[in-house]
Design a protein around this motif. Structure first.
Motif, PDB file in Angstrom:
ATOM      1  N   ARG A   1       1.894   6.563  -6.981  1.00 42.63           N
ATOM      2  CA  ARG A   1       0.824   7.450  -7.475  1.00 42.63           C
ATOM      3  C   ARG A   1       1.142   8.922  -7.230  1.00 42.63           C
ATOM      4  O   ARG A   1       0.343   9.790  -7.530  1.00 42.63           O
ATOM      5  CB  ARG A   1      -0.497   7.082  -6.798  1.00 42.63           C
ATOM      6  N   GLY A   2       2.343   9.180  -6.649  1.00 35.11           N
ATOM      7  CA  GLY A   2       2.776  10.560  -6.446  1.00 35.11           C
ATOM      8  C   GLY A   2       2.292  11.199  -5.180  1.00 35.11           C
ATOM      9  O   GLY A   2       2.411  12.425  -5.011  1.00 35.11           O
ATOM     10  N   LYS A   3       1.761  10.398  -4.243  1.00 33.04           N
ATOM     11  CA  LYS A   3       1.316  10.975  -2.986  1.00 33.04           C
ATOM     12  C   LYS A   3       2.524  11.335  -2.127  1.00 33.04           C
ATOM     13  O   LYS A   3       3.566  10.715  -2.206  1.00 33.04           O
ATOM     14  CB  LYS A   3       0.413   9.996  -2.236  1.00 33.04           C
ATOM     15  N   ARG A   4       2.347  12.370  -1.292  1.00 30.30           N
ATOM     16  CA  ARG A   4       3.413  12.805  -0.404  1.00 30.30           C
ATOM     17  C   ARG A   4       3.354  11.986   0.896  1.00 30.30           C
ATOM     18  O   ARG A   4       2.344  11.969   1.591  1.00 30.30           O
ATOM     19  CB  ARG A   4       3.281  14.289  -0.098  1.00 30.30           C
ATOM     20  N   VAL A   5       4.435  11.335   1.203  1.00 27.15           N
ATOM     21  CA  VAL A   5       4.513  10.467   2.383  1.00 27.15           C
ATOM     22  C   VAL A   5       5.613  10.999   3.297  1.00 27.15           C
ATOM     23  O   VAL A   5       6.731  11.279   2.838  1.00 27.15           O
ATOM     24  CB  VAL A   5       4.814   9.005   1.996  1.00 27.15           C
TER      25      VAL A   5
ATOM     26  N   GLN B   1       0.838  -1.208   0.000  1.00 32.50           N
ATOM     27  CA  GLN B   1       0.000   0.000   0.000  1.00 32.50           C
ATOM     28  C   GLN B   1       0.869   1.252   0.000  1.00 32.50           C
ATOM     29  O   GLN B   1       0.582   2.228  -0.710  1.00 32.50           O
ATOM     30  CB  GLN B   1      -0.913  -0.018   1.227  1.00 32.50           C
TER      31      GLN B   1
ATOM     32  N   GLU C   1       1.100   4.087  -2.999  1.00 34.47           N
ATOM     33  CA  GLU C   1       0.852   5.518  -2.797  1.00 34.47           C
ATOM     34  C   GLU C   1       2.018   6.356  -3.296  1.00 34.47           C
ATOM     35  O   GLU C   1       1.826   7.444  -3.869  1.00 34.47           O
ATOM     36  CB  GLU C   1       0.591   5.783  -1.310  1.00 34.47           C
ATOM     37  N   ILE C   2       3.254   5.861  -3.076  1.00 36.40           N
ATOM     38  CA  ILE C   2       4.421   6.596  -3.575  1.00 36.40           C
ATOM     39  C   ILE C   2       4.417   6.620  -5.099  1.00 36.40           C
ATOM     40  O   ILE C   2       4.701   7.656  -5.738  1.00 36.40           O
ATOM     41  CB  ILE C   2       5.720   5.968  -3.026  1.00 36.40           C
TER      42      ILE C   2
END
Length: 318
Positions: free
Chosen positions: A202-206, A195, A199-200
């Motif tokens: 998909r370009g999400k900021r983590v 997961q 998310e990474i």
């Protein structure tokens, strides 16, 4: 009365005295003729336990007690019945008397019978029969004890086998349970890592937050006063299960003073007590138990430089 008178009376009644003696002798002769003759024979036997005899039921008795016990058993019904069967004529208990010779281990056996040959046969046969009878009695009792002991051993072995089977089954069940728990943890972790990577991708900021300072890193910290893992920025990739290229920025945070919980003094702690006053003023207590007071130093520039260089902070703030 004069002597002459005594002699006169003796002569007068002498025939009566003679007649009494003759009649008494005749009566005794007639009685002895019609009374059967009884012959008596005696034999002696010494009682002693074998030096290595530990299986006898009489092992608790000393030799004198054993001799006394045998004297009571020799003329009992079972032994006399065996003697009668062997000789072919009945042998009664009133024909036999047994006594222990005082202060010795000898038994004197006396046999009475109207026939002298039979009396001798009874005495000799009685000893042999009793010896065999006693051996048979002890052997049967020993065999019974051995049989009982073997039955107990078999029962214990059966219980041991049953317990071993139960232990094996319980061990297998425990291993299966542990395996299922580990597999469940692995599945959960794999799901979380997938997961996170999705998310990474998909370009999400983590944001990854380090829980401990740089100098507690097991490889780059103030060993041995360190933790059990890597606390620098590179540890985020290892701990989270992502590749190092997925991290595009590292931010370092420095407090106004360096703190430490437990052993391992800060390099510039000093001896003026200020290391304890600063954390108290800032409500600095250990995060693990909430009670341990954090010690601090205010001039740890060397450690600050190490803390910046080891993780490779491009940007940092206070």
């Amino acid at each position: 009365m004069e002597l002459k008178q005594y002699l006169f009376l003796l002569k007068r009644w002498a025939w009566l005295l003679i007649l009494g003696v003759v009649l008494g002798s005749a009566g005794a002769y007639v009685a002895s003729t019609y009374q059967p003759l009884v012959y008596q024979t005696s034999t002696k036997v010494m009682v002693s336990r074998a030096p290595d005899d530990t299986s006898s039921n009489y092992s608790a008795l000393n030799d004198f007690q054993l001799a006394s016990t045998y004297s009571q058993l020799i003329a009992t019904g079972p032994v006399l019945q065996l003697v009668s069967d062997k000789l072919g004529f009945p042998v009664k208990s009133d024909q036999i008397s047994v006594r222990q010779i005082p202060d010795s281990l000898l038994l004197e056996i006396t046999v009475r019978d109207s026939n002298p040959q039979r009396a001798a046969k009874i005495a000799n046969t009685l000893i042999d029969t009793f010896v065999n009878y006693n051996d048979t009695l002890q052997s049967s009792r020993f065999a019974s004890s051995e049989e009982s002991l073997n039955a107990q051993i078999s029962q214990v072995q059966s219980q041991i086998s049953s317990l071993q089977n139960e232990m094996t089954q319980a061990s297998q069940q425990s291993l299966q349970t542990q395996q299922q728990q580990v597999e469940s943890h692995i599945t959960d972790l794999e799901g979380q890592i997938k997961q996170l990577n999705d998310e990474i991708d998909r370009g999400k900021r983590v944001l990854f937050e380090g829980a401990q300072g740089t100098l507690l890193d097991i490889d780059h910290g103030t060993y041995p006063f360190v933790t059990s893992s890597n606390t620098t920025a590179g540890g985020a990739a290892v701990g989270a299960g992502i590749g190092p290229t997925a991290i595009d920025a590292v931010l370092g945070v420095v407090k106004a003073y360096t703190t430490r919980v437990g052993d391992g003094p800060p390099p510039a702690e000093g001896e003026d007590g200020a290391g304890d006053r600063r954390p108290r003023a800032g409500a600095g207590f250990g995060g693990h138990d909430g009670l341990s007071i954090i010690r601090a130093d205010g001039s740890g520039l060397t450690t600050l430089a190490t803390g910046v260089a080891a993780p490779g902070f491009p940007d940092w703030t206070t």
